[in-house]
Design an enzyme around this catalytic site. Structure first.
Site, PDB file in Angstrom:
ATOM      1  N   ASP A 144       0.890  -1.204   0.153  1.00  0.00           N
ATOM      2  CA  ASP A 144       0.006   0.060  -0.012  1.00  0.00           C
ATOM      3  C   ASP A 144       0.805   1.393   0.045  1.00  0.00           C
ATOM      4  OD1 ASP A 144      -2.284   1.669   0.256  1.00  0.00           O
ATOM      5  OD2 ASP A 144      -1.671   1.913   2.405  1.00  0.00           O
ATOM      6  N   SER A 145       0.344   2.534  -0.162  1.00  0.00           N
ATOM      7  CA  SER A 145       0.950   3.821   0.016  1.00  0.00           C
ATOM      8  C   SER A 145       1.606   3.877   1.231  1.00  0.00           C
ATOM      9  CB  SER A 145       0.187   4.624  -0.639  1.00  0.00           C
ATOM     10  OG  SER A 145      -0.767   4.976   0.134  1.00  0.00           O
TER      11      SER A 145
ATOM     12  N   CYS B  38      -4.263  -1.510  -2.014  1.00  0.00           N
ATOM     13  CA  CYS B  38      -4.477   0.091  -2.145  1.00  0.00           C
ATOM     14  C   CYS B  38      -5.494   0.256  -3.490  1.00  0.00           C
ATOM     15  CB  CYS B  38      -3.089   0.624  -2.401  1.00  0.00           C
ATOM     16  SG  CYS B  38      -3.271   2.320  -2.787  1.00  0.00           S
TER      17      CYS B  38
ATOM     18  N   GLU C   2      -2.876   8.890   8.345  1.00  0.00           N
ATOM     19  CA  GLU C   2      -1.372   8.390   8.382  1.00  0.00           C
ATOM     20  C   GLU C   2      -0.777   9.379   9.600  1.00  0.00           C
ATOM     21  OE1 GLU C   2       0.985   6.859   6.473  1.00  0.00           O
ATOM     22  OE2 GLU C   2      -0.662   5.951   5.367  1.00  0.00           O
TER      23      GLU C   2
ATOM     24  N   CYS D  44     -11.202   2.795  -0.021  1.00  0.00           N
ATOM     25  CA  CYS D  44      -9.615   3.015   0.188  1.00  0.00           C
ATOM     26  C   CYS D  44      -9.288   2.386   1.505  1.00  0.00           C
ATOM     27  CB  CYS D  44      -9.461   4.558   0.311  1.00  0.00           C
ATOM     28  SG  CYS D  44      -8.031   5.115   1.304  1.00  0.00           S
TER      29      CYS D  44
ATOM     30  N   HIS E 121      -7.373   2.878   3.821  1.00  0.00           N
ATOM     31  CA  HIS E 121      -7.071   3.624   5.036  1.00  0.00           C
ATOM     32  C   HIS E 121      -8.442   3.738   5.621  1.00  0.00           C
ATOM     33  CE1 HIS E 121      -3.453   4.656   3.322  1.00  0.00           C
ATOM     34  NE2 HIS E 121      -2.976   5.305   4.417  1.00  0.00           N
TER      35      HIS E 121
HETATM   36  N1  DGL Z   1      -4.761   2.971   0.958  1.00  0.00           N
HETATM   37  C1  DGL Z   1      -4.582   3.822  -0.424  1.00  0.00           C
HETATM   38  C2  DGL Z   1      -6.089   3.515  -0.988  1.00  0.00           C
HETATM   39  O1  DGL Z   1      -6.565   2.374  -1.006  1.00  0.00           O
HETATM   40  C3  DGL Z   1      -4.421   5.091  -0.144  1.00  0.00           C
HETATM   41  C4  DGL Z   1      -4.226   5.768  -1.271  1.00  0.00           C
HETATM   42  C5  DGL Z   1      -3.327   7.159  -0.914  1.00  0.00           C
HETATM   43  O2  DGL Z   1      -1.964   6.877  -0.629  1.00  0.00           O
HETATM   44  O3  DGL Z   1      -3.841   8.333  -1.188  1.00  0.00           O
HETATM   45  O4  DGL Z   1      -6.346   3.929  -2.108  1.00  0.00           O
END
Ligand code: DGL
Length: 265
Positions: free
Chosen positions: A6-7, A69, A148, A180, A182
């Site tokens: 993931d990011s 992600c 984050e 997402c 997150h």
């Molecule tokens: N968890 C990522 C997603 O599902 C986050 C994306 C991001 O870094 O903006 O899109």
């Protein structure tokens, strides 16, 4: 190992889902904390990052990849699948399938990053399978940085969630996709703001169930996956905040490992 990326921290919700659904399977995780967020970047950049992340995980023992992600899944799935000869899982399709099982009225809300919503992937996939559905999408660009940053219970976060959900609430959606990875971390706030009658679809649970079914049907690959209950967590930038939020998601302290910068730049 099952490779997951993931990011940043959001993919840990998928790790948790996979650990609960496939206990004992070895996992190697990469959180691209140095380059997060992905959702505000161009498709070209996200694709480049995803190719590098996949290569990094393969070099660290992954035999299959879960792109944990939605942003990566929305824009980079084809490129990753075309570049690597291994099973690559994305989180959009399982969330859509779960949503279509859950919705009663077919009035569906989707929240995600700007890139995910702009890709139109959720609308497309939902309407392919249920053409009469009504789909309302809302980009929520502030939510990833809030997660984050660990602002999980702050009044400001509640206010922002409420504002983002308002246009979906007035459409009287009956199902809301957390598009997402997150967002499951803010699930309680989201649930309280959207209302009890709305079913919330968490892609982290949906993907874990799909990976389990895939492995049951692919015993040859399954046999190659070690099951020694080992999990390695790499990040491109180790921060105390990541440590703290990660503990809240996985339920224990993680030994974070710094990924070699040379692998990415
Ligand atoms: N968890 C990522 C997603 O599902 C986050 C994306 C991001 O870094 O903006 O899109």
């Amino acid at each position: 190992m099952i490779g997951i990326f993931d990011s940043g921290i959001g993919g840990l919700t998928v790790v948790k889902g996979i650990m609960d659904t496939l206990p004992g399977y070895d996992i190697v995780y990469f959180g691209d904390t140095a380059r997060t967020p992905y959702g505000t970047k161009s498709s070209r950049t996200v694709i480049d990052y995803c190719l590098q992340n996949t290569e990094f995980l393969l070099n660290n023992g992954a035999k299959m990849i879960v792109m944990a992600c939605n942003t990566a899944s929305s824009v980079a799935t084809e490129a990753v699948r075309a570049s690597f000869d291994i099973p690559v899982y994305e989180v959009v399709t399982p969330a859509v399938d779960l949503c279509l099982e859950a919705t009663k009225k077919g009035i569906i809300g989707v929240i995600g990053t700007r890139a995910t919503i702009a890709s139109g992937i959720y609308e497309r996939k939902i309407l392919e399978k249920k053409p009469q559905a009504k789909v309302y999408c809302a980009p929520c660009p502030l939510l990833v940085p809030l997660v984050e940053e660990g602002w999980l219970k702050k009044p400001e976060t509640k206010m922002i969630v409420k504002k983002y959900l308002h246009p979906l609430k007035v459409r009287q959606i009956d199902t809301l996709i957390l598009g997402c990875t997150h967002y499951p971390i803010l699930k309680n706030i989201i649930a309280s703001k959207i209302g009890k009658r709305v079913a919330i679809i968490d892609s982290s649970i949906a993907i874990a169930t799909q990976v389990k079914a895939f492995l049951e049907h692919n015993p040859v690959l399954d046999e190659t996956l070690p099951k020694t209950n080992t999990a390695r967590f790499f990040v491109s930038d180790i921060t105390p905040q990541f440590q703290k939020t990660a503990k809240g998601i996985i339920g224990k302290n993680l030994d974070l490992e710094q990924a070699e910068a040379a692998a990415f730049f």
